[in-house]
Design an enzyme around this catalytic site. Structure first.
Site, PDB file in Angstrom:
ATOM      1  N   TRP A 140      -9.796  -4.645 -16.192  1.00 37.90           N
ATOM      2  CA  TRP A 140      -8.733  -4.245 -15.274  1.00 37.90           C
ATOM      3  C   TRP A 140      -9.225  -3.246 -14.229  1.00 37.90           C
ATOM      4  CZ3 TRP A 140      -3.439  -4.692 -14.367  1.00 37.90           C
ATOM      5  CH2 TRP A 140      -2.815  -3.614 -13.735  1.00 37.90           C
ATOM      6  N   ASP A 183      -6.411   1.900  -8.830  1.00 44.35           N
ATOM      7  CA  ASP A 183      -6.787   2.722  -7.665  1.00 44.35           C
ATOM      8  C   ASP A 183      -8.283   2.923  -7.386  1.00 44.35           C
ATOM      9  OD1 ASP A 183      -4.225   3.212  -8.595  1.00 44.35           O
ATOM     10  OD2 ASP A 183      -4.377   5.373  -8.483  1.00 44.35           O
TER      11      ASP A 183
HETATM   12  C1  FRU Z   1      -1.505   5.164  -8.889  1.00 42.56           C
HETATM   13  C2  FRU Z   1      -1.616   5.852 -10.229  1.00 42.56           C
HETATM   14  C3  FRU Z   1      -2.057   7.290 -10.071  1.00 42.56           C
HETATM   15  C4  FRU Z   1      -2.693   7.595 -11.402  1.00 42.56           C
HETATM   16  C5  FRU Z   1      -3.345   6.285 -11.746  1.00 42.56           C
HETATM   17  C6  FRU Z   1      -3.349   5.950 -13.211  1.00 42.56           C
HETATM   18  O1  FRU Z   1      -1.598   3.784  -8.971  1.00 42.56           O
HETATM   19  O2  FRU Z   1      -0.403   5.759 -10.943  1.00 42.56           O
HETATM   20  O3  FRU Z   1      -1.034   8.188  -9.708  1.00 42.56           O
HETATM   21  O4  FRU Z   1      -3.613   8.647 -11.327  1.00 42.56           O
HETATM   22  O5  FRU Z   1      -2.641   5.278 -11.034  1.00 42.56           O
HETATM   23  O6  FRU Z   1      -4.104   4.792 -13.448  1.00 42.56           O
END
Ligand code: FRU
Length: 473
Positions: free
Chosen positions: A33, A36
């Site tokens: 997976w 971000d």
């Molecule tokens: C954004 C988010 C961030 C967090 C991360 C967790 O997509 O929710 O705020 O740090 O993904 O995977």
């Protein structure tokens, strides 16, 4: 031995054939997976891109890790071992998003350590932590972590983005707080430090009044062409006509910032940065020429896309150079190194309605130059799947319809002069850049076989060039 070898080759070639949704020139995890982009930076002549990663499953982030890839041109990526594991008391619920500061010849990776408290309310807390690297490959967590315990700002305090100005360091953090009627609202905090380790809260850069939702994720804050850009991903914005139709949004506010008062003064309202279905959690860095480059996760939470059954999930958008446009708009253009991924020309010249072009490897760069006074319909088709992209010259709109549930995304756009489009197709993604990049659409699509493009019957294009794209990942 030989039988083993043949079985091995057979198994892997079948796996590769089955991976028809896996991108050819966009970064995607080699397995598992991805969400971000994190720690995006240029260090010792190399671009490093870390990302939220579950190496064990494609069906969700799990207890998330930091994946790691490097490139010298944003197209040829090399996968590296997992960079940060959730192995400390302050990050054992996930090594959440963060960024990289390159300073004094070292990499400083700031991230959020997430901790779950099962059965309690709130059920998690979030700490800011640091890891460093001398070479970009061996990464060590700081012994005295966490560097910000966030008391008074819990439970949602995350996604640090750091930069240096003069002899000070600055950090923006996404946060939520309780409004006057006890509703949860998003905000962005600014912190400062003199030594990269000890941080003080400096100001609140932006607060939601409710219209921008309950949490701001992945803030980024930088100067661009004489103003400041606050780029972030608000959660909980309600749909409004053609706007805010994705589960969560990513957009920006252009304004001015004073280092003396630490205040951000917006000049324009919040605007979505992209109009497609799949664009979230952006991060920027400066490229080797000092230009601002943005990359986003080309996916969205809670989608269950079919690639999950092929052993991977998620991919990054193309890296895009940012410029400040008029009226608080940001202009996005694919980075110039896109040359490195261009393949051969499949078609070029005047193109009449009805024309069909078969793509090679389900990839293409399509450049279109046409009259702004004609409607235009481009169909991207495989046996069981069709995406239609249309320009309506009377209404001044662009529509992307990918079929199925929640099919349509639309926005206003009128070309200045000729209509020009740049369209990138890659196995399971479409990115459209209109004009000077003032409007973009990034959407995933899921072809079930070889892809062709077809021009609508009424369309007529002065010049259309279609190229295949190379396999660079
Ligand atoms: C954004 C988010 C961030 C967090 C991360 C967790 O997509 O929710 O705020 O740090 O993904 O995977």
């Amino acid at each position: 031995m030989i039988t083993k070898l043949i079985t091995f080759i057979f198994f892997y070639s079948r796996l590769a054939a089955a991976n028809n949704l896996y991108p050819k020139y966009h970064l995607s995890p080699d397995r598992g997976w991805m969400n971000d982009p994190n720690g995006f930076c240029f260090f010792n002549g190399v671009y490093h891109l870390f990302y939220q990663h579950n190496p064990y499953s494609s069906y969700g982030p799990g207890i998330v890790h930091w994946g790691h890839a490097v490139s010298t041109d944003f197209f040829h990526w090399k996968h590296l071992p997992v960079a940060l594991n959730p192995d400390q008391w302050y990050d054992d619920g996930g090594v959440f998003s963060g960024s990289c500061l390159v300073d004094a010849g070292k990499m400083y990776l700031y991230y959020t350590g997430n901790v779950y408290h099962e059965g309690e309310t709130p059920d998690h807390s979030q700490y800011q932590a640091l890891a460093t690297s001398d070479d970009g490959y061996n990464i060590v967590k700081y012994e005295m972590n966490p560097i910000i315990n966030g008391s008074g700002f819990q439970p949602d305090l995350r996604d640090p983005k750091i930069w240096k100005h003069g002899d000070k360091y600055y950090m923006v953090l996404g946060n939520s707080f309780k409004g006057e009627s006890n509703e949860t609202l998003g905000r962005i905090l600014l912190w400062e430090s003199s030594d990269k380790i000890n941080w003080e809260k400096a100001s609140i850069l932006l607060e939601s009044d409710g219209r921008l939702g309950y949490m701001f994720e992945c803030p980024d804050f930088f100067e661009l062409d004489g103003h400041w850009v606050l780029l972030f991903s608000p959660q909980g914005v309600k749909p409004e006509g053609d706007k805010y139709k994705n589960l969560f949004q990513t957009g920006h506010i252009i304004g001015d910032f004073s280092y003396d008062t630490k205040t951000f003064t917006p000049l324009y309202d919040f605007q979505e940065l992209d109009h497609g279905h799949d664009f979230y959690a952006t991060q920027t860095t400066l490229d080797e020429d000092g230009s601002r480059v943005v990359i986003a996760w080309m996916d969205m939470w809670d989608q269950n896309y079919p690639e999950m059954d092929q052993g991977f999930a998620g991919q990054m958008t193309l890296a895009r150079k940012l410029k400040l446009g008029k009226n608080g708009i940001l202009l996005q253009k694919p980075v110039k190194d896109i040359d490195a991924a261009r393949g051969r020309v499949l078609h070029s010249g005047v193109t009449r309605g009805g024309k069909v072009i078969k793509l090679v490897n389900n990839t293409a760069e399509i450049l279109i130059r046409s009259s702004p006074l004609l409607n235009l319909d481009v169909f991207i088709e495989s046996e069981g799947n069709q995406v239609q992209i249309s320009y309506d010259h009377q209404k001044g709109t662009i529509t992307l319809d990918r079929g199925g549930k929640d099919a349509v995304r639309r926005t206003n756009w009128r070309p200045l002069g000729k209509l020009t489009w740049r369209l990138y197709i890659d196995s399971s993604s479409i990115e459209l850049f209109c004009g000077n990049g003032e409007v973009t659409f990034s959407s995933r699509f899921f072809p079930t076989g070889p892809v062709s493009i077809r021009l609508g019957r009424q369309s007529m294009i002065d010049n259309m060039t279609v190229r295949s794209m190379k396999q660079t990942v």
